[in-house]
Design a protein around this motif. Structure first.
Motif, mmCIF file in Angstrom:
data_model
loop_
_atom_site.group_PDB
_atom_site.id
_atom_site.type_symbol
_atom_site.label_atom_id
_atom_site.label_comp_id
_atom_site.label_asym_id
_atom_site.label_seq_id
_atom_site.Cartn_x
_atom_site.Cartn_y
_atom_site.Cartn_z
ATOM 1 N N SER A 173 2.513 0.589 -7.763
ATOM 2 C CA SER A 173 1.669 0.036 -6.714
ATOM 3 C C SER A 173 1.059 1.158 -5.882
ATOM 4 O O SER A 173 1.710 2.157 -5.582
ATOM 5 N N ARG A 174 -0.195 0.951 -5.488
ATOM 6 C CA ARG A 174 -0.884 1.896 -4.606
ATOM 7 C C ARG A 174 -1.063 1.233 -3.242
ATOM 8 O O ARG A 174 -1.632 0.151 -3.147
ATOM 9 N N THR A 175 -0.563 1.882 -2.194
ATOM 10 C CA THR A 175 -0.663 1.348 -0.842
ATOM 11 C C THR A 175 -1.426 2.334 0.036
ATOM 12 O O THR A 175 -1.831 3.410 -0.411
ATOM 13 N N ALA A 176 -1.595 1.963 1.303
ATOM 14 C CA ALA A 176 -2.283 2.851 2.233
ATOM 15 C C ALA A 176 -1.510 4.152 2.425
ATOM 16 O O ALA A 176 -2.080 5.181 2.786
ATOM 17 N N GLN A 177 -0.188 4.112 2.188
ATOM 18 C CA GLN A 177 0.644 5.306 2.357
ATOM 19 C C GLN A 177 0.705 6.160 1.088
ATOM 20 O O GLN A 177 1.057 7.332 1.153
ATOM 21 N N GLY A 178 0.399 5.586 -0.060
ATOM 22 C CA GLY A 178 0.500 6.321 -1.312
ATOM 23 C C GLY A 178 0.991 5.429 -2.435
ATOM 24 O O GLY A 178 0.948 4.193 -2.333
ATOM 25 N N VAL A 179 1.512 6.064 -3.479
ATOM 26 C CA VAL A 179 1.914 5.338 -4.689
ATOM 27 C C VAL A 179 3.432 5.255 -4.794
ATOM 28 O O VAL A 179 4.142 6.235 -4.513
ATOM 29 N N TYR A 180 3.920 4.081 -5.182
ATOM 30 C CA TYR A 180 5.343 3.886 -5.464
ATOM 31 C C TYR A 180 5.586 4.229 -6.936
ATOM 32 O O TYR A 180 4.809 3.823 -7.801
#
Length: 288
Positions: A173-180
């Motif tokens: 997953s790509r989020t506003a904080q980065g990638v998991y």
């Protein structure tokens, strides 16, 4: 939508379908890590608790599915999704997530090691997901007859628990904080069984039962269920709304304890729950 966003959505769908092949129920998430589909009841003048019985999409974790066609339908309705969530507590894995945070200034890994030494358990090899902030999600499998609630910091400072009604951000997953991302060497593993002594720590202590007074009726039970259905990011909002409705309908005092118990089951602390209910009482012109 930018090309990079379309690519992120395509990748998120691919990762979600891969997770579903392992029996995991998934739902699309936005960059904020919240469900990407807006609730169909958002504009209802008096929304009632609904877990998807209305047949529409947008019920958060209750949308989660391991059926490929259903997953494609969810992502088609959420073209801005850049990640996916994995619902906890569902068969076949009855997933329990240990969220080891590093943003609180505490050493959550050390806290978990101390708990393991004190209560004589070892975390077996299992899936570990590294978060953009450097935290870790440990995946464990619970027994089907046990319902582990969500909690924040109750096990130890910096350790949140994702259980029934909660979800974990899936690797890729790509989020506003980065990638998991899955930690090296763990992506192929199945969620390991949760050690029994740790499982006991994850369950809330027995509490005095607060039966709903007859005066509360079915409406009071509906408000309690509305709070119990809350996931992270909407727990206080749901509790405040339910408490306001209770006070406006004249059953607020009778529902204080049942609503507080329901809020604790979703992960709020006793203090947070009582403060939110008191705020609702003041907002509606009542004495807490």
């Amino acid at each position: 939508m930018a090309t990079t966003d379309r690519q992120a959505t395509t990748l998120a769908l691919a990762h979600a379908l891969s997770a579903a092949e392992r029996g995991l129920a998934v739902l699309p998430l936005s960059r904020s890590k919240l469900p990407a589909l807006r609730s169909p009841h958002h504009d209802d003048p008096a929304p009632s608790p609904c877990h998807g019985a209305c047949g529409r999409l947008g019920h958060g974790v209750y949308d989660a599915s391991s059926d490929p066609d259903r997953i494609r339908e969810l992502f088609a309705a959420a073209p801005r999704a850049t990640g996916y969530g994995i619902a906890c507590g569902l068969p076949p894995h009855h997933l329990i997530g240990l969220d080891l945070d590093v943003k609180t200034g505490t050493d959550s890994s050390a806290a978990l090691r101390e708990l393991a030494l004190r209560h004589l358990f070892t975390i077996p090899p299992t899936v570990v997901v590294v978060t953009p902030s450097g935290g870790r999600h440990l995946w464990l499998s619970g027994p089907p007859e046990v319902v582990v609630p969500n909690s924040a910091g109750r096990l130890a400072p910096g350790i949140d628990i994702r259980g029934a009604g909660g979800y974990l951000v899936g690797p890729g997953s790509r989020t506003a904080q980065g990638v998991y991302a899955a930690a090296p060497g763990t992506a192929h593993l199945a969620p390991a069984p949760c050690p029994r002594s740790l499982l006991r720590l994850l369950l809330p202590p027995p509490r005095a039962h607060h039966p709903l007074p007859a005066s509360a009726g079915g409406h009071g039970q509906g408000l309690v269920q509305f709070v119990l259905a809350a996931h992270e990011g909407q727990r206080n909002t749901r509790l405040f709304w339910a408490a306001c409705r209770a006070y406006e309908d004249g059953i607020g005092p009778a529902l204080v304890d049942p609503l507080a118990d329901a809020a604790r089951a979703t992960g709020l602390s006793e203090r947070e729950a009582r403060a939110t209910i008191a705020s609702a009482a003041r907002m509606t012109g009542h004495r807490p």
